[in-house]
Write an enzyme that holds these catalytic residues in place. Structure first.
Site, PDB file in Angstrom:
ATOM      1  CE  LYS A  56      -9.284 -12.704  -0.508  1.00 11.54           C
ATOM      2  NZ  LYS A  56      -8.749 -12.493   0.824  1.00 11.54           N
ATOM      3  CE  LYS A  82     -13.172  -4.165   0.834  1.00 14.89           C
ATOM      4  NZ  LYS A  82     -13.453  -4.627   2.163  1.00 14.89           N
ATOM      5  CE  LYS A 101      -4.378  -1.589   1.883  1.00 14.71           C
ATOM      6  NZ  LYS A 101      -5.420  -1.328   2.881  1.00 14.71           N
TER       7      LYS A 101
END
Ligand code: TRP
Length: 359
Positions: A224, A227, A141
């Site tokens: 995976k 969102k 991130k």
């Protein structure tokens, strides 16, 4: 005989705080608390539902469950305020619509329970820069944050440790990507227990449910479902309308072969569709494959969409209903936060006593 003298001031003896613990009535004892949370950073996905929420519903029979929406974690990256508020409420409404029972489980919003950030501060003082620097989620991130990396992104796992330790959670159902954070939580808990006595924190474990499905991205089936994927065609949001759901499944990436087989390595796209069906219908992948003998990928795609729709239609209806007549949801949240605070306050008091705050 004079009793042995134990120095309670010496931080290097592991008996440091034992004295205050012996007199603590509420010291943590083994619990059957299970706790999990979801970040309301956007709408929830089919992956959240089949991989997490659906299982929570089963687990509440066996465990004392705490489920919440972590809005404080969400702001470690910029959010649109109104969207965050909406996503927080929708997440909670989704838990309820999916069958999480607010009478049995404690459902709440993280920011409604101030003890989370209070404990987080204390844990920050016992966390090392080095160990936080090793967190892979932080590395990923922060790489996307440019020059100005928010400090909250760095201490994110410490807030998560506070979430878990406040409720004496024994089991934490999380995906693979969060295991490292639970490991850090265990280390922090152990570190403080070594300093102040074993009764301070319960050491949590990851709970890897055997039935939890891992739903993959419909466009990139080796990844995976997330969102935050850039291409939303690969992500099925729980509140997507029928047309969108059908379209996303019809366009799901498969392969250039034609035979329907369950083989994650060779046919990840096909395997994903089979596993989605399997997670919803509780039929084994082998049996599903058997039912598709002689059929084409198109059948598999459309029928998977229909099976998903059958589950999502009533779920969506209930979510809409809860969001419209806000009073029921409000009651659930406020009551949940109250219940959560009772437990959280007890733990926080124990920690305040241990670290030497005058309480
Ligand atoms: N970090 C978790 C995630 O992104 C969410 C989370 C926050 C969580 N606090 C938690 C999960 C406590 C389990 C327990 O998925």
């Amino acid at each position: 005989m004079t009793p042995p003298v134990v120095s309670v001031e010496d931080p290097d003896t592991h008996l440091y705080g034992t004295r205050c613990f012996m007199t603590q009535a509420n010291a943590a004892t083994p619990t059957n608390v299970m706790l999990s949370a979801i970040q309301p950073t956007s709408q929830l996905t089919l992956g959240n539902y089949l991989g997490a929420i659906q299982n929570w519903v089963q687990l509440q029979d066996k465990y004392n469950c705490y489920f919440f929406a972590v809005d404080q974690h969400a702001i470690t990256v910029r959010q649109n305020p109104e969207a965050l508020r909406q996503a927080t409420l929708t997440a909670l409404a989704t838990y309820v619509a999916a069958g999480v029972d607010p009478q049995r489980s404690t459902l709440f919003v993280q920011s409604h329970v101030p003890e989370h950030t209070q404990l987080c501060w204390i844990l920050n003082c016992y966390s090392y820069m080095g160990e936080l620097n090793r967190m892979t989620q932080y590395k990923d991130k922060s790489a996307k944050s440019g020059e100005n990396i928010p400090a909250g992104l760095f201490t994110y796992p410490v807030l998560m440790a506070a979430d878990i330790l406040l409720y004496d959670a024994k089991l934490v159902p999380v995906g693979q990507d969060q295991k490292q954070h639970v490991e850090l939580t265990r280390n922090l808990a152990q570190r403080l227990n070594n300093l102040y006595g074993d009764h301070l924190f319960v050491i949590p474990d990851c709970y890897i449910g055997s039935k939890a499905a891992k739903v993959m991205d419909l466009q990139q089936p080796t990844r995976k479902m997330s969102k935050s994927a850039e291409n939303t065609m690969g992500t099925l949001f729980l509140m997507d309308d029928e047309k969108t759901i059908l379209k996303k499944f019809k366009k799901a990436v498969t392969d250039s072969d034609t035979v329907i087989e369950w083989d994650k390595e060779r046919k990840p796209g096909v395997a994903n569709l089979i596993e989605i069906q399997s997670a919803i219908t509780h039929t084994s992948p082998e049996e599903i494959v058997h039912n598709y003998t002689g059929k084409m990928y198109g059948h598999l795609k459309v029928e998977t969409a229909e099976i998903v729709l059958q589950t999502l239609r009533p779920l969506q209806q209930k979510v809409h209903q809860l969001m419209e007549e806000r009073t029921e949801l409000e009651k659930i949240l406020r009551h949940g936060a109250e219940k959560a605070r009772e437990h959280a306050a007890t733990t926080l008091k124990r920690v305040h006593d241990a670290v030497g705050f005058y309480t």
